[in-house]
Design a protein around this motif. Structure first.
Motif, PDB file in Angstrom:
ATOM      1  N   GLN A 156      -5.750   0.530   3.696  1.00 58.29           N
ATOM      2  CA  GLN A 156      -6.662   1.576   3.234  1.00 58.29           C
ATOM      3  C   GLN A 156      -6.400   2.900   3.945  1.00 58.29           C
ATOM      4  N   ALA A 157      -5.947   2.836   5.184  1.00 54.81           N
ATOM      5  CA  ALA A 157      -5.562   4.077   5.881  1.00 54.81           C
ATOM      6  C   ALA A 157      -4.404   4.760   5.172  1.00 54.81           C
ATOM      7  N   SER A 213     -13.728   1.267   1.569  1.00 54.27           N
ATOM      8  CA  SER A 213     -14.305   0.985   2.879  1.00 54.27           C
ATOM      9  C   SER A 213     -15.007  -0.362   2.840  1.00 54.27           C
ATOM     10  N   ARG A 251       0.857   4.037  -2.967  1.00 50.55           N
ATOM     11  CA  ARG A 251       0.679   5.473  -2.730  1.00 50.55           C
ATOM     12  C   ARG A 251       1.824   6.275  -3.327  1.00 50.55           C
ATOM     13  N   SER A 296       0.829  -1.206   0.000  1.00 51.28           N
ATOM     14  CA  SER A 296       0.000   0.000   0.000  1.00 51.28           C
ATOM     15  C   SER A 296       0.865   1.259   0.000  1.00 51.28           C
ATOM     16  N   GLY A 306      -8.397   4.996  -1.030  1.00 48.32           N
ATOM     17  CA  GLY A 306      -8.813   3.848  -0.244  1.00 48.32           C
ATOM     18  C   GLY A 306     -10.258   3.444  -0.462  1.00 48.32           C
ATOM     19  N   ASN A 325      -5.776   6.141   1.793  1.00 44.17           N
ATOM     20  CA  ASN A 325      -6.717   7.251   1.980  1.00 44.17           C
ATOM     21  C   ASN A 325      -6.027   8.601   2.096  1.00 44.17           C
ATOM     22  N   THR A 326      -4.734   8.605   2.369  1.00 40.84           N
ATOM     23  CA  THR A 326      -4.008   9.871   2.401  1.00 40.84           C
ATOM     24  C   THR A 326      -3.975  10.524   1.016  1.00 40.84           C
ATOM     25  N   ARG A 327      -4.251   9.748  -0.018  1.00 40.50           N
ATOM     26  CA  ARG A 327      -4.386  10.281  -1.382  1.00 40.50           C
ATOM     27  C   ARG A 327      -5.774   9.986  -1.955  1.00 40.50           C
ATOM     28  N   ASP A 328      -6.720   9.738  -1.069  1.00 38.40           N
ATOM     29  CA  ASP A 328      -8.106   9.470  -1.469  1.00 38.40           C
ATOM     30  C   ASP A 328      -8.208   8.282  -2.428  1.00 38.40           C
TER      31      ASP A 328
END
Length: 282
Positions: free
Chosen positions: A156-157, A167, A64, A60, A165, A160-163
């Motif tokens: 996913q966390a 849910s 990213r 991950s 991820g 999600n820092t770059r949108d």
């Protein structure tokens, strides 16, 4: 004149030996103790947990980083980016590790001679491999389910820092998570069957590694005119592919069909291992 007194009658209490029967729950308890008493099994289970979570997080992070540049983002999009698959990459390595656990659980007893004690205790033998299968399935399910969920959440966390991820509520995510856990449990049980067949830890592990990683590569060159596409679809390690992915691929069996074929593979391998244990000398 003296009289002889009769000797007092001594009453001996008769003891009756208690009858003990070997029951399946008793075999399960015995196998549970043996499972967590073997250091190599405990270490291998711990390694599988670390591999599933650690590789998922590292993949991950790499994903990213690839999106940090426009060129990298275009390349990832062209490859068909799947954030869930990225965070669950460690499950692929985990299949190798839990398969080794399945082999060790039974082949280790042949190498130490412990299998003779087990057979004397349960002469019908089928209960032995049945109890091993139950214990193995329960432990692998619990350990890998926690690892897969943790790998998903951490991965996913990171994304999600770059949108990027996903849910748990997104379409296909829960199916992919459950599919990965089912794949890991099935591969472990297949390893148990192979271990009972080969009766050697090294040989059994090599056989499982070849079945999961080597044979699929050897099947790639087979042309479609020879039925290569169907052979690849129905091969053991390929059948469950779509069940572990959010984005379905036309190159593999559908999630439901593939999972059914995968279960059939596992049942056959376990059945062959059980027959070998019942019919062959130990």
């Amino acid at each position: 004149m003296s009289t002889t007194q009769p000797a007092p009658q001594v009453q001996h209490r008769q003891f009756q030996a208690a009858e003990f029967r070997v029951t399946f729950p008793g075999l399960v308890r015995s196998e549970w103790i043996k499972f967590w008493s073997v250091r190599s099994v405990v270490v291998t289970m711990a390694v599988s947990f670390v591999a599933i979570v650690g590789i998922g997080v590292l993949t991950s992070l790499a994903t990213r980083a690839a999106f940090s540049t426009p060129e990298g983002a275009q390349a990832m999009a062209a490859q068909g980016f799947d954030g869930v698959a990225a965070s669950l990459t460690g499950a692929q390595m985990g299949t190798l590790i839990v398969a080794a656990v399945g082999v060790i659980v039974v082949a280790g007893e042949f190498s130490t001679g412990m299998i003779r004690t087990s057979v004397v205790t349960a002469p019908r033998r089928l209960g032995i491999i049945g109890a091993k299968a139950v214990v193995l399935a329960v432990n692998v399910t619990v350990v890998t389910a926690v690892a897969v969920l943790l790998a998903f959440l951490l991965g996913q966390a990171v994304l999600n820092t770059r949108d990027l991820g996903a849910s748990l509520g997104d379409d296909g995510v829960v199916r992919a998570l459950l599919g990965n856990v089912a794949m890991l449990v099935g591969v472990a049980l297949a390893g148990l069957g192979v271990g009972a067949l080969i009766r050697n830890a090294a040989g059994g592990i090599c056989t499982v590694v070849a079945a999961i990683f080597v044979v699929p590569l050897l099947l790639m060159p087979i042309p479609e005119s020879w039925g290569g596409d169907h052979i690849r679809e129905f091969w053991f390690s390929n059948t469950v592919t779509n069940a572990t992915l959010v984005s379905q691929s036309d190159s593999y069996l559908s999630a439901g069909t593939g999972f059914g074929v995968f279960v059939a593979w596992v049942v056959v391998l376990l059945g062959l291992g059980a027959l070998a244990l019942r019919n062959r000398d130990v």
